[in-house]
Design an enzyme around this catalytic site. Structure first.
Site, mmCIF file in Angstrom:
data_model
loop_
_atom_site.group_PDB
_atom_site.id
_atom_site.type_symbol
_atom_site.label_atom_id
_atom_site.label_comp_id
_atom_site.label_asym_id
_atom_site.label_seq_id
_atom_site.Cartn_x
_atom_site.Cartn_y
_atom_site.Cartn_z
ATOM 1 N N ASP A 40 8.678 6.626 8.463
ATOM 2 C CA ASP A 40 8.852 7.084 7.086
ATOM 3 C C ASP A 40 10.269 6.796 6.604
ATOM 4 O OD1 ASP A 40 7.747 9.138 4.860
ATOM 5 O OD2 ASP A 40 9.853 9.582 5.273
ATOM 6 N N TYR A 45 17.109 6.478 1.081
ATOM 7 C CA TYR A 45 17.670 6.601 2.426
ATOM 8 C C TYR A 45 18.622 5.448 2.748
ATOM 9 C CZ TYR A 45 13.789 9.895 3.318
ATOM 10 O OH TYR A 45 12.889 10.927 3.272
ATOM 11 N N LYS A 74 9.389 5.094 -0.457
ATOM 12 C CA LYS A 74 9.299 5.927 -1.650
ATOM 13 C C LYS A 74 10.178 5.381 -2.773
ATOM 14 C CE LYS A 74 9.245 9.742 1.643
ATOM 15 N NZ LYS A 74 10.127 9.129 2.645
ATOM 16 N N HIS A 107 8.982 9.604 -5.027
ATOM 17 C CA HIS A 107 9.779 10.509 -4.188
ATOM 18 C C HIS A 107 10.042 11.855 -4.855
ATOM 19 C CE1 HIS A 107 13.104 10.360 -0.854
ATOM 20 N NE2 HIS A 107 12.431 11.502 -0.842
#
Length: 288
Positions: A40, A45, A74, A107
């Site tokens: 994930d 990120y 996302k 997200h």
């Protein structure tokens, strides 16, 4: 297996805050060795490129191919809107070095630098969903869904969408059980996926309040397990898939080794009873 026949693994490796190449490589290598097949990530990120490279390097070493693993990414909240979302999906594919993603999520229901109570949040996220639907129909996104959506956000989406969301990824653990949201998603055939299952994003007094919870530790001691295994097993018994994150190889292994035991009804009831309505991550409640 979700509504369209795509299988979603029960346990995946979360990669939030994992940004160094050596760290990502070590974590993914350990995870693949243990049996993890779901990874994930997210645009925010800032590790999609590293993860893509690491998976490309490591999969052959474990005798695996791209279709043996499951990748989730996302949409960055700054990329809401039809055109921006389309470009963001293409960028994620390039960074991950793949022609498709197994699951693509919105997200966050809000838009970066947009007031929480602005109707633009609703307008732009619905535009994003239209773009996501097109990529789903092209087979580029095998499953599609949302993250951090409350009931009000899901209700609006379900009124307007052509493709229903397969997944809602939310914070979920015994201190924050979101019972009403869970019931709503079950009724509407939306799979619930848990992040922050170990409650690790907030530390109180240098102690993780969930991993040090008395009830969790009592059950763990009785069963000869560690607290994280109890918490993950509890979430899975509730019908959730989970995404524990760790850079410690021992913990990565422990977090996957949760299928050799099953909590009793009494133990589940005990864990149900430690609800604090305590959120350890972002709160979407005020996003229009």
């Amino acid at each position: 297996s979700l509504g369209n026949g795509v299988d979603l693994p029960v346990v995946g490796l979360g990669t939030y805050k994992l940004r160094q190449d050596e760290t990502v490589r070590a974590c993914v290598s350990t995870a693949l060795e243990c049996g993890y097949r779901m990874f994930d990530t997210a645009s925010v990120y800032r590790n999609e490129s590293i993860l893509g490279t690491v998976l490309k390097d490591l999969l052959p070493k474990f005798g695996l191919e791209r279709n043996d693993i499951f990748i989730t990414t996302k949409l960055d909240p700054k990329d809401h809107g039809y055109e921006k979302c389309s470009k963001a999906i293409e960028k994620s594919l390039t960074l991950l070095q793949t022609s498709y993603v197994d699951l693509f999520l919105i997200h966050w229901p809000g838009v970066t630098k947009t007031p929480l109570d602005s109707p633009r949040n609703k307008e732009l996220r619905n535009e994003s969903w239209k773009a996501i639907e097109e990529y789903y129909e092209k087979g580029v996104c095998k499953l599609v869904g949302v993250s951090n959506y409350d009931i009000v956000h899901l209700e609006d989406l379900l009124l307007k969408c052509k493709i229903r969301p397969h997944v809602n990824q939310v914070e979920y653990h015994p201190h924050f059980q979101q019972r009403e949201l869970s019931r709503y998603c079950v009724r509407n055939r939306i799979h619930m996926q848990a992040y922050s299952s170990l409650g690790t994003t907030v530390i109180e007094g240098n102690k993780n309040p969930l991993l040090t919870d008395y009830t969790v530790n009592q059950i763990a001691s009785k069963r000869g397990k560690v607290p994280s295994q109890i918490l993950l097993s509890w979430a899975i018994l509730k019908g959730f898939s989970v995404l524990p994150k760790s850079t410690n190889p021992i913990h990565i292994r422990e977090n996957f080794d949760i299928f050799c035991f099953k909590l009793t009804k009494e133990e589940v009831d005990e864990l149900d009873g430690i609800e604090r309505t305590k959120k350890y991550a972002w709160n979407p409640a005020h996003v229009l």
